[in-house]
Design a protein around this motif. Structure first.
Motif, PDB file in Angstrom:
ATOM      1  N   ALA A  74      15.959  -6.521 -61.726  1.00  0.00           N
ATOM      2  CA  ALA A  74      17.315  -6.916 -61.333  1.00  0.00           C
ATOM      3  C   ALA A  74      17.833  -6.104 -60.151  1.00  0.00           C
ATOM      4  O   ALA A  74      19.032  -6.083 -59.890  1.00  0.00           O
ATOM      5  N   ALA A  75      16.951  -5.461 -59.438  1.00  0.00           N
ATOM      6  CA  ALA A  75      17.367  -4.620 -58.317  1.00  0.00           C
ATOM      7  C   ALA A  75      17.977  -5.452 -57.193  1.00  0.00           C
ATOM      8  O   ALA A  75      17.485  -6.541 -56.880  1.00  0.00           O
ATOM      9  N   PRO A  76      19.049  -4.952 -56.596  1.00  0.00           N
ATOM     10  CA  PRO A  76      19.645  -5.642 -55.449  1.00  0.00           C
ATOM     11  C   PRO A  76      18.651  -5.747 -54.297  1.00  0.00           C
ATOM     12  O   PRO A  76      17.801  -4.875 -54.110  1.00  0.00           O
ATOM     13  N   ARG A  77      18.795  -6.828 -53.546  1.00  0.00           N
ATOM     14  CA  ARG A  77      17.958  -7.050 -52.367  1.00  0.00           C
ATOM     15  C   ARG A  77      18.843  -7.264 -51.147  1.00  0.00           C
ATOM     16  O   ARG A  77      19.922  -7.839 -51.253  1.00  0.00           O
ATOM     17  N   GLY A  78      18.331  -6.855 -50.012  1.00  0.00           N
ATOM     18  CA  GLY A  78      19.012  -7.125 -48.747  1.00  0.00           C
ATOM     19  C   GLY A  78      20.448  -6.659 -48.761  1.00  0.00           C
ATOM     20  O   GLY A  78      20.749  -5.523 -49.109  1.00  0.00           O
ATOM     21  N   ASP A  79      21.334  -7.590 -48.419  1.00  0.00           N
ATOM     22  CA  ASP A  79      22.753  -7.248 -48.313  1.00  0.00           C
ATOM     23  C   ASP A  79      23.552  -7.638 -49.560  1.00  0.00           C
ATOM     24  O   ASP A  79      24.767  -7.784 -49.499  1.00  0.00           O
ATOM     25  N   GLU A  80      22.871  -7.788 -50.700  1.00  0.00           N
ATOM     26  CA  GLU A  80      23.600  -8.107 -51.932  1.00  0.00           C
ATOM     27  C   GLU A  80      24.548  -6.966 -52.281  1.00  0.00           C
ATOM     28  O   GLU A  80      24.160  -5.793 -52.257  1.00  0.00           O
ATOM     29  N   ALA A  81      25.764  -7.327 -52.601  1.00  0.00           N
ATOM     30  CA  ALA A  81      26.797  -6.338 -52.896  1.00  0.00           C
ATOM     31  C   ALA A  81      26.519  -5.615 -54.211  1.00  0.00           C
ATOM     32  O   ALA A  81      25.982  -6.191 -55.154  1.00  0.00           O
ATOM     33  N   VAL A  82      26.905  -4.352 -54.246  1.00  0.00           N
ATOM     34  CA  VAL A  82      26.837  -3.544 -55.463  1.00  0.00           C
ATOM     35  C   VAL A  82      28.224  -2.967 -55.703  1.00  0.00           C
ATOM     36  O   VAL A  82      28.792  -2.313 -54.834  1.00  0.00           O
ATOM     37  N   ILE A  83      28.756  -3.251 -56.867  1.00  0.00           N
ATOM     38  CA  ILE A  83      30.052  -2.730 -57.287  1.00  0.00           C
ATOM     39  C   ILE A  83      29.787  -1.645 -58.327  1.00  0.00           C
ATOM     40  O   ILE A  83      29.050  -1.880 -59.287  1.00  0.00           O
ATOM     41  N   ILE A  84      30.373  -0.485 -58.145  1.00  0.00           N
ATOM     42  CA  ILE A  84      30.248   0.603 -59.118  1.00  0.00           C
ATOM     43  C   ILE A  84      31.531   0.647 -59.935  1.00  0.00           C
ATOM     44  O   ILE A  84      32.636   0.677 -59.377  1.00  0.00           O
ATOM     45  N   LYS A  85      31.364   0.635 -61.249  1.00  0.00           N
ATOM     46  CA  LYS A  85      32.521   0.708 -62.143  1.00  0.00           C
ATOM     47  C   LYS A  85      32.373   1.906 -63.067  1.00  0.00           C
ATOM     48  O   LYS A  85      31.267   2.399 -63.280  1.00  0.00           O
ATOM     49  N   HIS A  86      33.501   2.332 -63.626  1.00  0.00           N
ATOM     50  CA  HIS A  86      33.502   3.481 -64.528  1.00  0.00           C
ATOM     51  C   HIS A  86      34.060   3.117 -65.903  1.00  0.00           C
ATOM     52  O   HIS A  86      34.140   3.973 -66.779  1.00  0.00           O
ATOM     53  N   VAL A  87      34.460   1.870 -66.066  1.00  0.00           N
ATOM     54  CA  VAL A  87      34.991   1.378 -67.337  1.00  0.00           C
ATOM     55  C   VAL A  87      34.289   0.059 -67.659  1.00  0.00           C
ATOM     56  O   VAL A  87      33.428  -0.388 -66.911  1.00  0.00           O
ATOM     57  N   SER A  88      34.696  -0.571 -68.728  1.00  0.00           N
ATOM     58  CA  SER A  88      34.000  -1.764 -69.194  1.00  0.00           C
ATOM     59  C   SER A  88      34.069  -2.946 -68.224  1.00  0.00           C
ATOM     60  O   SER A  88      33.056  -3.559 -67.910  1.00  0.00           O
ATOM     61  N   SER A  89      35.236  -3.294 -67.748  1.00  0.00           N
ATOM     62  CA  SER A  89      35.370  -4.482 -66.905  1.00  0.00           C
ATOM     63  C   SER A  89      34.984  -4.203 -65.456  1.00  0.00           C
ATOM     64  O   SER A  89      35.410  -3.210 -64.859  1.00  0.00           O
TER      65      SER A  89
END
Length: 182
Positions: A74-89
């Motif tokens: 499930a690793a991101p590829r290319g310019d796929e966005a990655v959102i980092i969260k610190h809570v459930s939602s």
């Protein structure tokens, strides 16, 4: 209608939990997440990865812990966005809503982990924010748990109840095949 695939918390902490013998539902979830990723990528549709980074250094999802790493399939590829969260939602304290709106995304397809925690939180939040929410029933999984009353709940029961809670009230729950064929 512009659609984005949200891949929630498919991280090594969960693979480590599986390796310890944790009982989980939906053994085909990883394959189905991979199938969704393949189709969204092939069609050039938006893919957004959401990763949990716990703030407690003892959290298996802490940024410095091996569990924070993404499972390779499930690793991101290319310019796929990655959102980092610190809570459930995925929407709380992140730019996810603004990012989706900036790209005129109206529908989100949700897959990942776990069915009754972060994937469900993202689904409920997406619906509450006015996005059409589609939950991939067989591209999420749950673990068995014991409730505060001491009652044991199987992974399959938790998974099923999660789907029942979401379907109709917060959006549509469909199989991966149904989503891919839509």
């Amino acid at each position: 209608m512009k659609t984005a695939l949200l891949v929630i918390d498919v991280q090594m902490a969960l693979a480590h939990e599986d390796a310890t013998g944790a009982v989980r539902s939906c053994p085909e979830a990883a394959d189905n997440i991979g199938r969704l990723l393949d189709q969204f990528r092939t069609k050039g549709d938006k893919v957004i990865h959401v990763h949990h980074h716990g703030l407690d250094p003892e959290d298996p999802f802490h940024v410095d812990a091996p569990g924070a790493a993404v499972q390779p399939f499930a690793a991101p590829r290319g310019d796929e966005a990655v959102i980092i969260k610190h809570v459930s939602s995925a929407f709380a304290g992140t730019s996810l809503e603004a990012d989706l709106r900036a790209e005129n995304i109206e529908r989100v397809v949700i897959c990942g982990a776990t069915a009754n925690h972060c994937a469900e939180s993202a689904a409920r939040s997406a619906s509450s924010l006015g996005f059409e929410m589609v939950y991939a029933s067989d591209a999420v999984w749950a673990y068995e748990a014991i409730g505060p009353d001491g009652v044991s709940h199987s992974a399959e029961q938790i998974h099923s109840v999660t789907l029942a809670n979401l379907h109709g009230e917060f959006g549509a729950v469909h199989s991966t095949d149904t989503i891919l064929n839509a």
